[in-house]
Structure formats: C-alpha cells, structure tokens
Scaffold this active site. Structure first.
Site, PDB file in Angstrom:
ATOM      1  N   GLY A  28       0.952  -1.452  -0.027  1.00 34.21           N
ATOM      2  CA  GLY A  28       0.185  -0.323   0.050  1.00 34.21           C
ATOM      3  C   GLY A  28       1.132   1.348   0.002  1.00 34.21           C
ATOM      4  O   GLY A  28       1.852   1.588  -0.594  1.00 34.21           O
ATOM      5  N   ASN A  29       0.520   2.069   0.457  1.00 36.16           N
ATOM      6  CA  ASN A  29       1.444   4.031   0.278  1.00 36.16           C
ATOM      7  C   ASN A  29       0.610   4.752   1.231  1.00 36.16           C
ATOM      8  O   ASN A  29      -0.554   4.019   1.791  1.00 36.16           O
ATOM      9  CB  ASN A  29       1.261   4.526  -0.729  1.00 36.16           C
ATOM     10  CG  ASN A  29      -0.168   4.694  -1.494  1.00 36.16           C
ATOM     11  OD1 ASN A  29      -1.248   5.699  -0.826  1.00 36.16           O
ATOM     12  ND2 ASN A  29      -0.832   4.111  -3.074  1.00 36.16           N
ATOM     13  N   ARG A  30       0.765   5.431   1.391  1.00 35.88           N
ATOM     14  CA  ARG A  30       0.963   6.791   2.341  1.00 35.88           C
ATOM     15  C   ARG A  30      -0.589   7.239   2.551  1.00 35.88           C
ATOM     16  O   ARG A  30      -0.584   8.393   3.295  1.00 35.88           O
ATOM     17  CB  ARG A  30       1.945   7.311   3.496  1.00 35.88           C
ATOM     18  CG  ARG A  30       2.977   6.392   4.080  1.00 35.88           C
ATOM     19  CD  ARG A  30       4.766   7.175   3.865  1.00 35.88           C
ATOM     20  NE  ARG A  30       4.125   8.157   5.383  1.00 35.88           N
ATOM     21  CZ  ARG A  30       4.815   9.139   5.660  1.00 35.88           C
ATOM     22  NH1 ARG A  30       5.830   9.102   4.403  1.00 35.88           N
ATOM     23  NH2 ARG A  30       4.666  10.270   6.174  1.00 35.88           N
ATOM     24  N   SER A  31      -0.896   7.327   1.359  1.00 30.18           N
ATOM     25  CA  SER A  31      -2.010   8.602   1.555  1.00 30.18           C
ATOM     26  C   SER A  31      -3.562   8.316   1.798  1.00 30.18           C
ATOM     27  O   SER A  31      -3.532   7.200   2.324  1.00 30.18           O
ATOM     28  CB  SER A  31      -2.676   8.059  -0.106  1.00 30.18           C
ATOM     29  OG  SER A  31      -3.768   9.232  -0.848  1.00 30.18           O
TER      30      SER A  31
END
Ligand code: CTP
Length: 431
Positions: free
Chosen positions: A233-236
């Site tokens: 995933g990512n930090r958005s």
C-alpha cells in the site's frame, strides 16, 4: 404552492459587502407578491442604509433587539414567518446559527421560528474553506437548512475564488423551492455505498458554479494483496481528494467519489464507490468517467502489483529467510482516461514528488503531464515528513502546454476550492 400564496418572508441581512446585493433579494421577493420583513444586523447597516431597505421591502426594518419589547418581537417575528432567508450570511453569522446563539434580533428570530431557513453564505475563500466554517455549514445542513452557494468569482478586493454570494435570483428561487418542500440543497441524501452505484443516487444543490456538472474524483491509496492478510500500500490518507469532493458538492456538482481506503469520512451528499486495488479503480474510473464532465484522479495508485496472490497466508517455514516479490506493472489509469476522453471532458491528475525544490517539482510535473496527456496536473512535494495525512497542503497546478495556472497553500479545503477555481475555465458552459 408559493406561486399562489402570499408568504410572510423574513430576510436576514448580516454584515458583509454582499449586503448591497441583498437589496435585490428583497426586491425580487416583494415583486413576487410576498410580505417581506428585513432584519438587518448592526454590521449590515454599515453596508446598506435602513431607508433603502424600508423603501424596497415596504415595511419597517428591524435591527434592535430592545425595540418593540412590548410586542415580544424577538419571538413574534420568527413565529409569524413562513420563510427565513439569510443573505448574505457571513462566517460569523453561520457560526452563530450553527450554535444557536441569540445575542441579536436575527438569532432570536431564527430560534423562535419553525419556518424553512435558506442561507446564502458570502465571505473570502479562506474563511469559507476554514475547517470551523466547514463544520458549521455541515451542522446547518444536518438540520435541514438550505445552503445556497456561495459562487466562485471576483471577491471584494483583487482576489478571485469561492465565497461570492450567489445571485439574488438564484437565492430567491432556492428559497421559494424550500417552502414548496423542494430545497435546493440536497445534502440530506445519503451517500451510496455499493460499487457501481447508479448515478441516480448522485444529487447536488442546484446552485453554485458547478451546478449541472458531473464530477468524478478518486481519493486514497490502492492496496495490492500479497496473500489474504497482507498487501502493498501507500501512505495516502485521501484527505485532499475528499476535500475536493466536498468542495465540488458545495459548488453544486453531482459528485462521485472513488474511495480507496480513506482515513477520513466521505462528505455528505457525495456518492461513493469503494475500491481496493488499482484494477478495481481502473474499472470503476473508466466506467464512471464516461458520464463525467470533470475527472480528478487524486488517488495514489500502486504502480505495481504482486505477480501472484497467495491463496493461503505466506508462512515463514515455507518462504524461508529471504523472499523475493515479483511485481508486474499496473495500467496507468489517468493516461487511459485522458486518452479516452471526449466531448469536452476535463481530466486532472495529481503528482506527489520528492523534488528538492519548486523548480524541480514543476520540471518533473511538466514532463509527467505530457506523458499522461491530461489537461491539468496538481503537483505537491512529499517526503518522509511532508505531505501525507497532513491537514494542510501546498500545490502548484500546471496545465497542458506547461504553464503554471495556480499556486496555493492552506487547509486542504482551501486548496480544493483553489484547484476547482483553476480548472473551472476549461469546463464547457452549462445551458
Ligand atoms: N495514476 C494512475 N494510474 C497509475 C499510477 C498513477 O492513474 N497506475 C495517476 C494518479 O492517480 C495521479 C497521477 O497518475 O493522478 C500521477 O501519479 P504518479 O504516481 O505520480 O504517476 P506515475 O506515472 O506513477 O509516475 P512515477 O513513475 O513518477 O511514480
């Protein structure tokens, strides 16, 4: 129907420069045959004179809480009203209304009334975008109060943005519709929550500079599964995309939000389609884009996904001490939507870059815009301690051809309105 009934209308005017335009609200209501009683705050009377309001309304103007006490006017005006219109409503007045303050005649009148209330906010863009104002407006909406506008355009000084009071005719139309039980503000409509929700579930206020436009916004970050319990995933957090959805809805658009793991709630009135992976986002985005006038891809999309997804949880015993993940490229959704657009559809991308400074940010952004083929690219700098999950944002918007069209910083709500201001000129006018 209001068309055949003479209404007792209270027009509340609070202290902003748009008070001069409220004269035309009063005038239009009088010309429609209604009995109009103006309550002007002290601050309003600094902007527009009592004689003007009395001549136009054909009734005495009320402003002092301590006049006419024998007639218990602080409640009788509200009790007699069939409709209350507050135009302009300043940020201060919105705050007072939201919290039920009654330190002046207008506040008392509103509390003493059961009539429909229609409010036309007017203030500077930053005040309109301020989280306190946002919260107050949301609270007023939950009580069934109709919010008309504000529109976007030239403000008092040299500045341009959201916050301009809606045109008097629009306010009057929304106000009379509220009496007919067809309020202009449909924020009470629940958000749809199933993938592929039909567009009939999407509703919008009929007023504002995006009225009649269908806006599609992606927000959050996709997750690409590795096994039943793990993902890449990512930090958005989705905050900026959600702020854009709220801003577009406030400005009258029908808004669909493609939500990928948001850390913030979906704004009221916005239809939501939940997606997990880049592939799901691509399917939903391409489908909904066909019916959208403006597409804003604010989601952080995983560029790669695991080549295979394990059916069972990956175990250390079988995987060993060193694991190599094979990843395959995901499709570029923004580029696809840009390539497939037609009929004046405007496509906006986002790019979060770890650039050293603004020059590098713009240089990288111009190349990316060219590559993606979209109309605008919203650029911001990110780093380990910059950008993600923050309440504030700072962006530069470049358009096709490479020109910088806007730079803004502030709360994500303020930035959202500035982005909509920047892309608005590219939308084809509505009939
Ligand atoms: N985007 C997309 N599909 C992808 C990747 C990104 O639609 N597979 C969109 C994002 O929603 C965003 C824009 O493209 O609006 C830019 O995202 P970014 O990750 O910066 O673009 P990339 O093409 O992945 O560029 P880079 O190689 O620099 O990561």
């Amino acid at each position: 129907m209001t068309g055949s009934r003479r209404l007792n209308v209270v027009v509340g005017i609070s202290g902003g420069i748009a008070a001069y335009k409220a004269v035309n609200v009063v005038r239009a209501l009088v010309l429609e045959g209604h009995d109009v009683h103006v309550i002007a705050t002290d601050a309003a009377l600094r902007f527009v004179g009592k004689p003007t309001l009395e001549a136009i309304s054909r009734n005495p103007v009320n402003s002092d809480l301590y006049e006419g006490v024998a007639q218990v006017r602080h409640v009788s005006i509200g009790q007699a009203a069939d409709l209350i219109v507050i135009a302009p409503a300043t940020a201060n007045t919105l705050a007072k209304l939201a919290h039920g303050l009654a330190d002046d005649l207008l506040g008392n009148t509103v509390l003493a009334s059961t009539a429909p209330i229609v409010v036309a906010p007017a203030m500077h863009t930053e005040m309109w975008g301020n989280p306190a104002t946002r919260a107050n407006v949301a609270l007023l909406r939950t009580r069934g109060i109709t919010i008309v506008g504000p529109a976007s355009g030239r403000l008092t000084g040299e500045d341009v943005g959201a916050g301009r009071m809606s045109e008097p005719d629009d306010i009057v139309r929304a106000a009379l519709a509220a009496v007919d039980g067809a309020g202009a503000d449909s924020a009470a409509v629940p958000a749809a929550s199933t993938p592929g929700a039909p567009d009939a579930d999407v509703t919008a206020p009929s007023s504002g500079d995006l009225a009649g436009f269908r806006v599609l916004i992606s927000a959050g970050g996709t997750r690409e599964p590795l096994d039943p319990v793990r993902f890449l995933g990512n930090r958005s957090s989705g905050r900026q995309g959600v702020a854009l959805a709220a801003a577009a809805f406030e400005r009258g658009a029908s808004v669909t939000l493609l939500a990928a793991h948001l850390e913030v709630p979906v704004p009221e009135g916005v239809a939501v389609v939940h997606v997990q992976t880049a592939a799901e986002l691509e399917e939903a985005a391409r489908d909904h884009a066909q019916r959208s006038d403006l597409v804003i891809m604010a989601a952080a999309v995983a560029d790669y996904r695991p080549a295979g997804v394990a059916e069972q949880k990956i175990k250390k015993e079988t995987a060993g001490d060193r694991v190599t993940l094979e990843l395959v490229r995901n499709p570029d959704i923004l580029a696809t939507i840009a390539a497939e657009r037609r009929d004046g559809r405007v496509v906006v991308g986002f790019a979060a870059e770890t650039a050293a400074d603004e020059d590098e940010l713009v240089r990288v952004g111009r190349a990316k815009l060219e590559r993606k083929g979209c109309d605008y690219l919203v650029l911001n700098r990110v780093g380990w301690s910059l950008g993600f999950a923050a309440e504030d944002n700072a962006v530069v918007v470049v358009q096709r051809g490479g020109d910088i069209v806007m730079e803004a910083s502030g709360s994500k709500a303020t930035v959202a309105h500035r982005i909509l201001d920047a892309v608005h000129p590219a939308l084809l006018p509505r009939a």
